[in-house]
Design a protein around this motif. Structure first.
Motif: not given
Length: 439
Positions: A235-255
């Motif tokens: 459910t979490a791995l197919t939740d588009r709204v949530f995954l977009i947020f996780v992707g932006l958090t990934f960018v924050l973590a890379v920075l």
């Protein structure tokens, strides 16, 4: 002062403070793995390449641990998962202290990575369970502060203990983890929501609300035959709204990872000594410990997506400034800018994650969210090293542009997130038609 204390830490339940104390003790004692590579090369005679591979095994274990911890926290319960992880870590640390064979140490290191990462989803899910929604921002702010304070203490203790004895390093780490487990065992009750238990306790309205929330979250999640899929990790791995947020958090973590992976190389290229790098990192730690408690009053009146956009833009500006940094003072000024961005981002990041997660899948959503950080710890040094080698100081301009792009995406992704959260609130607050007619 009284008002500031209330805005910063007021109105939080006792269970939160015991969880907070357990987290602080856990982080303050989690110092043995900071010196794992040094322990392997100096005390066990491993080559640098082999030591790096074994440290990588710890990281891979961490990625598996956050997923396992999320699933277990939703099935077993938060308290059971926390106790299993802490007691498992204690036993593994004692085993590492007296292990001599490199293959055994590698296996134990991977298992420690699993056990170290398991508590993270359970800790956050338990905080969401016990803290009212309107007070979660301050709770997550205090959690971030405790984490960084504990890491600062761990860094100081690790250096002293490593010079005295590597065995003592592992044993003291095990002792601190055991103390954290005792605090949780004695003071933290199980917080996992249970609608059946709620009905038996005479709380039918609360059980109905939880049922409506689950029904709303299952809506639209059907297979090709039209059958509703049972909620789970997928459910979490197919939740588009949530995954977009996780992707932006990934960018924050890379920075954020630039400070510990690429910046030391850039400072060395500028002719700065290791002590200069230590000064930059120490400044960031001091700013967080001293200033983080003032963040809630600063951001609580603003929309979370706006706060995240501003914080990511500050990170982008701080790292972009390194393109013209040749002297220590420029690095110090840039560190102030990106550290303020980190401080502003921590509470809304955690709060959005909590808002998007269905009640019965809180820990699973946390585990997917936390995957962003081990992924960033791999991507940041791998791509960053190549970028710095071939692009030189232009690397920092690329990092800054990536941060500005993420800031803009936060503004675009904010409204859909808010609509999702508002829909869930309406689903849980709307009375049943028959019940409304009787009233």
């Amino acid at each position: 002062m009284r008002r500031w204390l209330h805005d910063t830490a007021g109105g939080l339940p006792a269970t939160f403070w015991y969880l907070w104390a357990g987290l602080l003790i856990n982080r303050a004692g989690a110092f043995a793995m900071l010196f794992l590579s040094l322990y392997l090369t100096e005390a066990r005679g491993a080559s640098e390449g082999l030591a790096g591979t074994m440290v990588g095994a710890y990281g891979l274990g961490g990625a598996a641990g956050v997923l396992l911890g999320g699933v277990l926290a939703d099935r077993w319960g938060r308290r059971a998962t926390l106790l299993a992880a802490h007691l498992g870590t204690t036993a593994l640390m004692v085993a590492l202290a007296f292990s001599r064979h490199l293959l055994l140490i590698a296996v134990l290191s991977a298992l420690v990575g699993v056990a170290h990462s398991m508590p993270s989803p359970a800790f956050v899910a338990a905080i969401v369970d016990v803290v009212p929604e309107e007070r979660r921002s301050r709770a997550f702010n205090l959690q971030f502060w405790a984490f960084n304070l504990g890491m600062a203490v761990a860094s100081l203790l690790a250096g002293v203990l490593a010079e005295a004895s590597f065995v003592a390093l592992f044993l003291v780490d095990a002792g601190a983890t055991l103390i954290a487990a005792l605090v949780i065992a004695v003071k933290v009750p199980e917080t996992l929501p249970d609608t059946r238990r709620a009905r038996r306790a005479g709380w039918p309205d609360r059980a109905r609300q939880a049922g409506r929330a689950r029904q709303a979250d299952r809506a639209g999640r059907t297979d090709r035959a039209g059958r509703v899929r049972r909620p789970g990790l997928h459910t979490a791995l197919t939740d588009r709204v949530f995954l977009i947020f996780v992707g932006l958090t990934f960018v924050l973590a890379v920075l954020t990872m630039q400070t510990s992976t690429i910046m030391p190389l850039a400072m060395r290229a500028d002719g700065l000594r290791p002590s200069a790098y230590g000064a930059v990192m120490a400044l960031g730690g001091v700013l967080i410990v001293v200033g983080q408690l003032f963040v809630p009053r600063l951001i609580d009146r603003h929309r979370k997506d706006h706060v995240l956009a501003v914080s990511t833009a500050l990170l982008a500006a701080g790292f972009a400034a390194l393109a013209v940094a040749d002297d220590l003072w420029v690095y110090l000024v840039a560190a102030v800018v990106w550290t303020v961005g980190q401080m502003l981002a921590a509470p809304p990041n955690a709060q959005i994650n909590a808002d998007l997660a269905p009640p019965e899948l809180r820990a699973r959503y946390q585990s997917v969210f936390y995957l962003a950080f081990p992924a960033a710890s791999f991507v940041a040094p791998t791509l960053g090293g190549v970028s710095l080698q071939y692009l030189g100081e232009r690397h920092w301009l690329i990092v800054g542009a990536l941060g500005l792009l993420a800031a803009g995406c936060h503004l675009l992704a904010g409204p859909p997130r808010e609509r999702r959260v508002a829909a869930r609130r309406r689903a849980t607050e709307r009375p049943e038609p028959a019940l409304a007619s009787r009233r």
